[in-house]
Design a protein around this motif. Structure first.
Motif, PDB file in Angstrom:
ATOM      1  N   SER A  10      35.965   1.673  18.946  1.00  0.00           N
ATOM      2  CA  SER A  10      37.274   2.177  18.526  1.00  0.00           C
ATOM      3  C   SER A  10      38.356   1.171  18.885  1.00  0.00           C
ATOM      4  O   SER A  10      38.085   0.127  19.478  1.00  0.00           O
ATOM      5  N   GLY A  11      39.600   1.518  18.541  1.00  0.00           N
ATOM      6  CA  GLY A  11      40.674   0.526  18.545  1.00  0.00           C
ATOM      7  C   GLY A  11      41.410   0.295  19.847  1.00  0.00           C
ATOM      8  O   GLY A  11      42.586  -0.028  19.821  1.00  0.00           O
ATOM      9  N   SER A  13      41.867  -2.099  23.280  1.00  0.00           N
ATOM     10  CA  SER A  13      41.624  -3.503  23.587  1.00  0.00           C
ATOM     11  C   SER A  13      40.229  -3.641  24.202  1.00  0.00           C
ATOM     12  O   SER A  13      39.796  -2.781  24.968  1.00  0.00           O
ATOM     13  N   THR A  39      35.701   1.915  13.900  1.00  0.00           N
ATOM     14  CA  THR A  39      36.891   2.590  13.362  1.00  0.00           C
ATOM     15  C   THR A  39      37.838   1.554  12.743  1.00  0.00           C
ATOM     16  O   THR A  39      37.724   0.356  13.005  1.00  0.00           O
ATOM     17  N   GLY A  41      40.914   1.172  13.571  1.00  0.00           N
ATOM     18  CA  GLY A  41      41.633   0.568  14.703  1.00  0.00           C
ATOM     19  C   GLY A  41      40.844  -0.585  15.294  1.00  0.00           C
ATOM     20  O   GLY A  41      41.412  -1.623  15.663  1.00  0.00           O
ATOM     21  N   ALA A  42      39.536  -0.420  15.386  1.00  0.00           N
ATOM     22  CA  ALA A  42      38.682  -1.474  15.946  1.00  0.00           C
ATOM     23  C   ALA A  42      38.633  -2.697  15.039  1.00  0.00           C
ATOM     24  O   ALA A  42      38.523  -3.826  15.512  1.00  0.00           O
ATOM     25  N   MET A  44      41.084  -3.812  13.522  1.00  0.00           N
ATOM     26  CA  MET A  44      42.310  -4.532  13.851  1.00  0.00           C
ATOM     27  C   MET A  44      42.167  -5.294  15.169  1.00  0.00           C
ATOM     28  O   MET A  44      42.546  -6.461  15.276  1.00  0.00           O
ATOM     29  N   THR A  45      41.606  -4.644  16.181  1.00  0.00           N
ATOM     30  CA  THR A  45      41.469  -5.336  17.477  1.00  0.00           C
ATOM     31  C   THR A  45      40.456  -6.482  17.371  1.00  0.00           C
ATOM     32  O   THR A  45      40.622  -7.509  18.016  1.00  0.00           O
ATOM     33  N   SER A  90      39.227   4.185  22.732  1.00  0.00           N
ATOM     34  CA  SER A  90      40.691   4.352  22.749  1.00  0.00           C
ATOM     35  C   SER A  90      41.037   5.743  23.279  1.00  0.00           C
ATOM     36  O   SER A  90      40.194   6.646  23.299  1.00  0.00           O
ATOM     37  N   MET A  91      42.283   5.890  23.653  1.00  0.00           N
ATOM     38  CA  MET A  91      42.745   7.189  24.159  1.00  0.00           C
ATOM     39  C   MET A  91      42.741   8.228  23.044  1.00  0.00           C
ATOM     40  O   MET A  91      42.562   9.415  23.283  1.00  0.00           O
ATOM     41  N   LYS A  92      42.911   7.761  21.801  1.00  0.00           N
ATOM     42  CA  LYS A  92      42.856   8.685  20.672  1.00  0.00           C
ATOM     43  C   LYS A  92      41.428   9.181  20.460  1.00  0.00           C
ATOM     44  O   LYS A  92      41.193  10.384  20.285  1.00  0.00           O
ATOM     45  N   THR A  93      40.484   8.262  20.488  1.00  0.00           N
ATOM     46  CA  THR A  93      39.080   8.671  20.309  1.00  0.00           C
ATOM     47  C   THR A  93      38.625   9.535  21.481  1.00  0.00           C
ATOM     48  O   THR A  93      37.909  10.528  21.297  1.00  0.00           O
TER      49      THR A  93
END
Ligand code: FMN
Length: 189
Positions: A10-11, A13, A39, A41-42, A44-45, A90-93
């Motif tokens: 996931s996105g 860092s 994801t 987001g991932a 992107m990272t 991530s905190m969202k996941t």
């Protein structure tokens, strides 16, 4: 039959950690099949933090599943796996996992892993950690997940960031009784 290990990325860092984990798992190619889910987001990272293209990342896994495909194998409990690692998480996941809000394949696969009482490792990453994040990590732990934030160790005398990544990956592999490469254990040579 090879054992399947689901890797959710996931996105947060930490994209280099996913790469290091997938590379290290290749030493277990004969017995373990890696199933990667990435994801948006991932994606992107990965671009921000590494020189890897998405295709190069995919090439490190045995199978890649589209995060929107909630009909893929890891979405079902009857699809046997040895567990799942969300790296980085991530905190969202994390919030999605804790609340059971399974609107993508990473979240659904994590939900399935918990309900089947299989090993779920969450490499949760944020700094500083807010109260919501800490509460969600506490709840995830109570639900049975193992929380391994990518924190540094110093007793292994790391010289490079790769040494640090290897140590974190070694800790994660330990959860599945797998041996990490160049993983220096305390009081062991
Ligand atoms: C370069 C970059 C670094 C990020 N680092 C973090 C992080 O360390 N922790 C985190 O929770 N979110 C981080 N985010 C934000 C998440 O990517 C964002 O909340 C996203 O919606 C997570 O969705 P996902 O869990 O589906 O990938 C970062 C975003 C970018 C672009």
């Amino acid at each position: 039959m090879k054992k399947r290990l689901v890797i959710g990325m996931s996105g947060a860092s930490g994209a280099p950690l996913t790469i290091e984990l997938l590379k290290q798992l290749q030493q277990y190619k004969e017995i373990i099949e890696t199933h990667l889910i990435v994801t948006k987001g991932a994606e992107m990272t990965l671009e921000q933090e590494t020189d890897y293209t998405l295709e190069q990342l995919y090439a490190l896994a045995d199978e890649v599943h589209d995060n929107h495909n909630i009909g893929a194998g890891p979405a079902s409990g009857s699809y046997r796996t040895m567990g799942m690692i969300v790296i980085p998480c991530s905190m969202k996941t994390l919030a999605g996992i804790v609340s059971g809000y399974s609107d993508n394949l990473v979240l659904r696969a994590a939900d399935v892993t918990l309900k089947e009482r299989r090993k779920l490792v969450l490499v949760t990453r944020e700094a500083p950690l807010g109260t919501v994040h800490l509460r969600n990590m506490y709840e995830a732990s109570q639900l049975g997940a193992v929380i391994i934030p990518p924190v540094l160790s110093y007793y292994n005398h790391p010289k490079t960031i790769e040494d640090c990544n290897r140590h974190i990956v070694g800790k994660i592999l330990d959860q599945f009784e797998l041996e990490g490469q160049e993983f220096h254990r305390w009081m062991e040579k």
